[in-house]
Design an enzyme around this catalytic site. Sequence first.
Site, short mmCIF file in Angstrom:
data_model
loop_
_atom_site.label_atom_id
_atom_site.label_comp_id
_atom_site.label_asym_id
_atom_site.label_seq_id
_atom_site.Cartn_x
_atom_site.Cartn_y
_atom_site.Cartn_z
N SER A 1 0.83 -1.20 0.00
CA SER A 1 0.00 0.00 0.00
C SER A 1 0.87 1.26 0.00
O SER A 1 0.62 2.20 -0.76
CB SER A 1 -0.92 0.02 1.22
OG SER A 1 -1.85 -1.04 1.18
N ARG B 1 0.25 8.03 5.89
CA ARG B 1 -0.71 7.36 6.79
C ARG B 1 -2.12 7.89 6.56
O ARG B 1 -3.09 7.13 6.59
CB ARG B 1 -0.27 7.56 8.24
CG ARG B 1 -1.03 6.75 9.26
CD ARG B 1 -0.88 5.27 9.10
NE ARG B 1 0.50 4.80 9.11
CZ ARG B 1 0.85 3.51 8.99
NH1 ARG B 1 -0.09 2.58 8.85
NH2 ARG B 1 2.12 3.16 8.99
N HIS C 1 -3.30 6.43 3.27
CA HIS C 1 -3.59 5.01 3.49
C HIS C 1 -4.94 4.82 4.17
O HIS C 1 -5.70 3.90 3.84
CB HIS C 1 -2.47 4.40 4.33
CG HIS C 1 -2.58 2.93 4.56
ND1 HIS C 1 -2.96 2.40 5.77
CD2 HIS C 1 -2.37 1.88 3.73
CE1 HIS C 1 -2.98 1.08 5.68
NE2 HIS C 1 -2.62 0.74 4.46
#
Length: 205
Positions: free
Chosen positions: A14, A38, A41
């Site tokens: 990812s 982050r 994601h």
Amino acid sequence: MNFIIDPGAIEQESMAIIEKNVPLLASLPKKEQSIVKRIIHTTGDFNIAPLVKIHPQAIDRGLDAIRRGCNIYTDVNMVLAGLNSKRLAAYGIQALCHIADPAVAEQARRTGQTRAMVAMRRAGSLQGDIVVIGNAPTALFTLCDMIKQGEADPALVIGTPVGFVGASESKEMLVNLGKVPYITLQGTRGGSTIAASIVNALLYM
């Protein structure tokens, strides 16, 4: 159909996909990259990267606070639920949310304020702590007022309230305050999962 089942491999792939699709990341310092990746994601949204705003001192102040075992105060329990409990325990951090306290609900009914406003004031001076607001603009407006009045002095404010009424304005107020390091997301987008992901990114550092 073949698909990846190992959690670590899924996350690694990812992050590689994110790096490939978001050229902006290459221009950011490594620690800021970690925060932005982050968030991407968590949201599955490559286009969110330019909206992330990080004060120059935010990450270092946040990491220092974590190492000291600061308290983390959240506006809603959904943010609390998204934090990495093992990492919190490793640093002796207590994560708190007062939104569901009966006394908060009673005061909110009595005064006509939102529970988020009352809960934020009940957190006290927040000296050296991290405040994480992922849902309620009224909590962020209240916190900004507390900081302006000298009633609160957090080490870091993570402010990503979501919505069409007050969310964008409360985040602008945070950025323009000039008194506290912040990590925020411009505009109407935000939410508890984004707020929690930012805290977790700091904890993983």
